[in-house]
Design an enzyme around this catalytic site. Structure first.
Site, PDB file in Angstrom:
ATOM      1  N   SER A 199      -9.398   3.149   2.801  1.00 12.49           N
ATOM      2  CA  SER A 199      -8.305   3.705   2.034  1.00 12.49           C
ATOM      3  C   SER A 199      -7.447   2.654   1.319  1.00 12.49           C
ATOM      4  CB  SER A 199      -7.402   4.524   2.958  1.00 12.49           C
ATOM      5  OG  SER A 199      -6.756   3.704   3.923  1.00 12.49           O
ATOM      6  N   SER A 222     -10.650   0.917   6.772  1.00 14.06           N
ATOM      7  CA  SER A 222      -9.954   1.018   5.492  1.00 14.06           C
ATOM      8  C   SER A 222      -9.579  -0.301   4.837  1.00 14.06           C
ATOM      9  CB  SER A 222      -8.690   1.872   5.651  1.00 14.06           C
ATOM     10  OG  SER A 222      -9.033   3.215   5.875  1.00 14.06           O
ATOM     11  N   LYS A 254       0.863  -1.181   0.000  1.00 14.03           N
ATOM     12  CA  LYS A 254       0.000   0.000   0.000  1.00 14.03           C
ATOM     13  C   LYS A 254       0.900   1.231   0.000  1.00 14.03           C
ATOM     14  CE  LYS A 254      -3.881   2.003   2.600  1.00 14.03           C
ATOM     15  NZ  LYS A 254      -4.799   1.809   3.745  1.00 14.03           N
TER      16      LYS A 254
END
Length: 483
Positions: A161, A185, A86
């Site tokens: 996210s 997220s 990520k």
């Protein structure tokens, strides 16, 4: 076989890698080819690193004789398996933007602990997955790259996210992916993309424990198409600490002494006492409404679990009006720590600027009071949920949102929209409890997730319940139109 490797799942891929029937270079090459064919349409990646990935795969093949796979398969549980970092996790020598224009061109000299742990577990990073600016919103639209979209619909966001990670796994560009979850997220994009997404207990994943973070909110966990693949990735994320020492396996709460979360799935889930509700602490200040389509899947899931022999019990927690201001204060104060000053703040997106500005206006006394309030809320939720093995809620209140649905200019309205979209996730971060979202159904082709919350440290029960429901619904064999 190469054109079908992505359909095998990570557990089967690992079996083929361990036996020598499949080489890491071939598996990595197959996924890189899919990423190239995707041509950025999914918005899954901010950066792709094919040369580094192939070199890493070749190195693993050369080192095969030195691997510990035969003696202890936990030593390198992810050996040869592709994943991606990520873009909130720095990797030395690879551009890291944190989803922000302010960091375009930033090349970190050191990797994060989680990146090092994934490498030590034998994984092969293919690049950096998309994330909103500093991972703050519940959707993945930024000014660095194309928005991350769910492959199940046209023009619909993947959530956030960890939206890029979810989009990549759902589209078959990765077998699984690590994400991080500070208010939902992992679970939000997993639900929007039809995946299993696990937010572990606070402290479970050493390199993304949440313990050192403000209010202990963000933790790291897996996103995968199947429960078994999620369990395997969780094993990899805790298999080795970044300092190279073997992680303490004694924390695994499997009752029969399994040595991994993947092994724990061999034992069927026992009959559970499952509480359920659609309660949200945000309803004290915002209008929270559960879409009829989502409610229908939630009801059907409850009925299915009852038929499977579990005891379903309605339970609504006590009102918590203090949560609203306390969480907002902590969230805004966290944004205030973004290391930018002066003209550099002008490069931030409006929502981030609003969060930073409000956060920097908070006093130490306000933050201390908010933290104390959330600590009391944590104790209350853990106590109220203690009578249940699992508490079931919807994951999201709505189906995946169209791109541009969230107000891009008005920070206050944007925050309200996010809470209305995701009213059931953030309070689980505050409580520190483990939670897993399962793709329990679909409406008009769009996946809908159901969230299961367990007692502290009991990821095993969540995974076993997920495997049982997966056996009934077969979600790992469902493919989006672009598959």
């Amino acid at each position: 076989m190469s054109e079908q490797l992505h359909e095998l799942g990570a557990v089967r891929q690992r079996e083929l890698l361990a036996s020598g029937e499949l080489a890491p270079v071939d598996l990595v090459g197959a996924y890189l080819a899919r990423i190239e064919a995707d041509a950025g349409r999914s918005g899954a990646f901010i950066t792709v690193t094919p040369e580094r990935a192939l070199e890493r795969a070749r190195q693993l093949e050369q080192d095969r004789a030195a691997l510990e796979l035969r003696a202890d398969r936990l030593a390198s549980p992810l050996w040869g398996l592709p994943f991606a970092d990520k873009d909130l996790e720095p990797r030395a020598g690879v551009p890291t933007t944190f989803g922000s224009r302010a960091f375009v061109g930033y090349l970190p000299e050191e990797s994060s602990q989680l990146v090092s742990t994934m490498d030590a577990a034998g994984g092969v990073s293919l690049g950096k997955t998309n994330t909103p600016e500093f991972g703050l919103p519940a959707y993945t639209e930024n000014r660095v790259s194309a928005a991350a979209v769910t492959p199940w619909g046209s023009g619909l966001g993947a959530g956030g996210s960890s939206g890029g990670a979810a989009a990549a796994v759902s589209a078959g560009l990765l077998p699984f992916a690590p994400g991080s979850d500070g208010g939902g997220s992992i679970r939000i994009p997993a639900s929007a993309c039809g995946l299993v997404g696990l937010k572990p207990s606070r402290g479970r994943v050493p390199d993304g424990s949440g313990i050192a973070a403000l209010a202990g909110l963000p933790v790291s966990g897996p996103l995968a198409r199947s429960t078994a693949d999620a369990a395997l990735l969780l094993d990899g994320m805790i298999a080795r600490r970044a300092d190279g020492r073997q992680a303490d396996r004694s924390a695994l709460t499997a009752p029969s002494g399994e040595r991994s979360y993947l092994d724990a799935l061999a034992t069927p889930v026992r009959r559970l006492r499952i509480g359920f509700n659609t309660w949200s602490p945000w309803s004290s200040h915002y209008e929270i409404s559960l879409d009829d389509d989502v409610a229908g899947v939630f009801e059907a899931t409850k009925e299915r679990l009852a038929r499977l022999g579990h005891d379903l019990v309605p339970f609504t927690p006590a009102d918590a009006p203090e949560y609203f201001h306390a969480f907002r204060t902590v969230w805004q104060s966290g944004a205030a720590t973004i290391p930018l000053e002066g003209d550099a703040l002008g490069q931030l997106e409006p929502l981030t600027r609003w969060l930073v500005g409000v956060g920097r206006s908070k006093s130490a006394a306000e933050l201390a009071a908010a933290l104390a309030s959330l600590a009391a809320f944590e104790r209350s939720v853990i106590s109220q949920y203690a009578d249940f093995d699992v508490v079931l809620t919807p994951t999201l209140a709505m189906t995946p949102r169209p791109l541009g649905w969230f107000n891009a200019e008005d920070g206050e309205r944007n925050f309200e929209q996010q809470c209305q979209f995701t009213p059931y996730t953030s309070y689980v971060n505050v409580s520190g409890l483990p939670a897993l979202t399962m793709p329990a159904g679909a409406v008009l082709g769009l996946p809908i997730g159901v969230q299961a919350i367990a007692r502290p440290g009991d990821e095993v029960t969540l995974l076993r319940l997920s495997k049982q429901l997966e056996g009934e619904l077969g979600w790992a064999n469902r493919y989006p139109p672009t598959w």
